[in-house]
Design an enzyme around this catalytic site. Sequence first.
Site, PDB file in Angstrom:
ATOM      1  N   ASP A 135       1.016  -1.113   0.045  1.00 49.80           N
ATOM      2  CA  ASP A 135      -0.160  -0.104   0.068  1.00 49.80           C
ATOM      3  C   ASP A 135       1.044   1.114  -0.075  1.00 49.80           C
ATOM      4  OD1 ASP A 135      -2.238   1.987   1.220  1.00 49.80           O
ATOM      5  OD2 ASP A 135      -3.148   0.059   0.641  1.00 49.80           O
ATOM      6  N   ASP A 136       0.367   2.103   0.581  1.00 50.67           N
ATOM      7  CA  ASP A 136       1.194   3.555   0.715  1.00 50.67           C
ATOM      8  C   ASP A 136       2.452   3.731   1.207  1.00 50.67           C
ATOM      9  OD1 ASP A 136       1.441   6.258   0.350  1.00 50.67           O
ATOM     10  OD2 ASP A 136      -0.309   6.954   1.679  1.00 50.67           O
TER      11      ASP A 136
ATOM     12  N   ASP B 112      -5.856   5.156  -5.162  1.00 52.32           N
ATOM     13  CA  ASP B 112      -6.276   6.146  -4.090  1.00 52.32           C
ATOM     14  C   ASP B 112      -6.744   7.551  -4.642  1.00 52.32           C
ATOM     15  OD1 ASP B 112      -7.260   6.766  -1.724  1.00 52.32           O
ATOM     16  OD2 ASP B 112      -5.315   5.683  -0.674  1.00 52.32           O
TER      17      ASP B 112
ATOM     18  N   GLU C  63     -11.842   5.236  -4.754  1.00 53.42           N
ATOM     19  CA  GLU C  63     -12.290   6.833  -4.582  1.00 53.42           C
ATOM     20  C   GLU C  63     -13.467   6.805  -3.292  1.00 53.42           C
ATOM     21  OE1 GLU C  63     -15.867   6.604  -5.145  1.00 53.42           O
ATOM     22  OE2 GLU C  63     -15.889   7.969  -6.758  1.00 53.42           O
ATOM     23  N   TRP C  64     -13.345   5.639  -2.340  1.00 53.75           N
ATOM     24  CA  TRP C  64     -14.405   5.742  -1.329  1.00 53.75           C
ATOM     25  C   TRP C  64     -15.703   5.975  -1.642  1.00 53.75           C
ATOM     26  CZ3 TRP C  64     -11.042  10.511  -0.829  1.00 53.75           C
ATOM     27  CH2 TRP C  64      -9.542  10.328  -0.628  1.00 53.75           C
ATOM     28  N   GLY C  65     -16.332   5.602  -2.593  1.00 53.55           N
ATOM     29  CA  GLY C  65     -17.698   5.758  -3.107  1.00 53.55           C
ATOM     30  C   GLY C  65     -18.195   7.090  -3.279  1.00 53.55           C
TER      31      GLY C  65
ATOM     32  N   GLU D 280     -18.316   9.163  -5.842  1.00 56.21           N
ATOM     33  CA  GLU D 280     -19.230   9.503  -6.955  1.00 56.21           C
ATOM     34  C   GLU D 280     -19.940   8.149  -7.451  1.00 56.21           C
ATOM     35  OE1 GLU D 280     -18.490  12.105 -11.077  1.00 56.21           O
ATOM     36  OE2 GLU D 280     -17.027  10.588 -10.785  1.00 56.21           O
TER      37      GLU D 280
ATOM     38  N   ARG E 253     -13.726   0.587  -4.203  1.00 55.93           N
ATOM     39  CA  ARG E 253     -14.278   0.841  -2.979  1.00 55.93           C
ATOM     40  C   ARG E 253     -15.773   1.724  -3.022  1.00 55.93           C
ATOM     41  NH1 ARG E 253     -10.049   1.499   0.802  1.00 55.93           N
ATOM     42  NH2 ARG E 253     -11.385   3.068   2.034  1.00 55.93           N
TER      43      ARG E 253
ATOM     44  N   ASP F 196     -12.742   4.694   5.068  1.00 56.18           N
ATOM     45  CA  ASP F 196     -11.678   3.460   5.490  1.00 56.18           C
ATOM     46  C   ASP F 196     -12.385   2.529   6.461  1.00 56.18           C
ATOM     47  OD1 ASP F 196      -9.846   4.395   3.424  1.00 56.18           O
ATOM     48  OD2 ASP F 196      -8.290   5.124   5.074  1.00 56.18           O
TER      49      ASP F 196
HETATM   50  C1  GLA Z   1      -6.682   5.766   2.168  1.00 57.29           C
HETATM   51  C2  GLA Z   1      -7.123   4.570   1.695  1.00 57.29           C
HETATM   52  C3  GLA Z   1      -6.467   3.557   2.443  1.00 57.29           C
HETATM   53  C4  GLA Z   1      -5.173   3.520   2.473  1.00 57.29           C
HETATM   54  C5  GLA Z   1      -4.574   4.895   2.913  1.00 57.29           C
HETATM   55  C6  GLA Z   1      -2.969   4.973   2.444  1.00 57.29           C
HETATM   56  O1  GLA Z   1      -7.244   6.448   3.245  1.00 57.29           O
HETATM   57  O2  GLA Z   1      -8.543   4.669   1.745  1.00 57.29           O
HETATM   58  O3  GLA Z   1      -7.113   2.167   2.171  1.00 57.29           O
HETATM   59  O4  GLA Z   1      -4.694   3.138   1.133  1.00 57.29           O
HETATM   60  O5  GLA Z   1      -5.150   5.949   2.002  1.00 57.29           O
HETATM   61  O6  GLA Z   1      -2.614   6.141   3.187  1.00 57.29           O
END
Ligand code: GLA
Length: 404
Positions: A91-92, A170, A203-205, A207, A221, A225
Amino acid sequence: MKAASFLFVVVILLWTSIKGISCMNISSSSKAAQDYAEFLLANGVALTPPMGWNSWNHFQCNIDERTIKSTADALVSTGLAALGYKYVNIDDCWAEESRDWKGNLKAKSSTFPSGIKALADYVQARGLKLGIYSDAGYRTCSNKMPGSLGHEEQDARTFAEWGVDYLKYDNCYNDGSRPRDRYARMSYALRKAGRPILYSLCEWGEEDPAKWAGLYGNAWRTTGDIKDTWESVISIADQNNIWGRYAGPGRWNDPDMLEVGNGGMTIEEYRSHFSIWALMKAPLLIGCDVRSASGQTLNILKNKEVIDVNQDSMGVQGRKIRSKAGLEVWAGPLSRKRVAIVLWNRSGSRAAISVGWRELGLSPHNPVIVRDLWTHSFLSKNKRYGVTAFVAPHACKMYLLTPP
Ligand code: GLA
């Protein structure tokens, strides 16, 4: 004579307008079919929900190549890899603060000195696949590395050259433009790069990605989170539930990665979390440290009968069909006329939960075989009408119904 020529003109006009309309219909529907076919042709991955591991939920930015390699080894030695957990996803925080002089992303030399290509070779030599992370903005969410906005083609090429198999993309530090445009750009770039890379939109839902992301990627997504808490699991399950009809082979709703084994919930709560994620055809991405996972954690993650529900070839997302006072019935159809059900007790006390075959679209008079997927035993080989179970608080029962 006059009347005859008038009639002729009317007939001609009618014919041309009918032809025009039918041409329009054909061209717009064939364009949609072509978009869809083109996408599947170029990618063809994730025909069942992706399975694997991701570094974020447990390690956040504290990652390095030793952690990734030893996790890959642990996926193999625990038997998780053989059950389908194939993607090892970084991940990040894997890259240097800024791009190199050619504008390329570069692995952080203090933590990933051998580079990402070497890591891909390492995990692939063990039969696994490597995933990486970037962002449709100028910086990633940690603000510790650059994002790919404006560098889509260059970065997609880099990922393909490194042998990356999965990209989580992301949404932080973007330019305020529509997610759909920014996420489509990376989709085209990946297609152009030529390697089948599973593309996971994050994009966390925002749009309503369920409505469009299936054209551009393999998972999206649907929520913010996840946290390692019971409240987070139930809220995310409900948010993801409403988009069920948009999921299918190659394109999945993603309610975020698993928290099983991270310590914030009870075993029963983790079992419910895993059961519902499996039933909803969510990506099953382990989010704990598999190198030190307990026997109880592995028992949950390695439940093959529950994994089989998730990986069923029909790919229909299970959904909530009834809920009253925290007592819930979730169900979904599987291939070969089977049905998976989860009786989920969200209330604070032990309670009976019943479901009738009629509610599931089955004939109440036809007997079915009922298998308990957590005790691995048959409840009945000849059950009519329905089933009732006593369920502990925050626990669930998961059954597979098979016609005899
Ligand atoms: C966002 C994403 C997470 C993770 C973090 C990393 O919050 O939704 O799943 O990847 O960034 O910084």
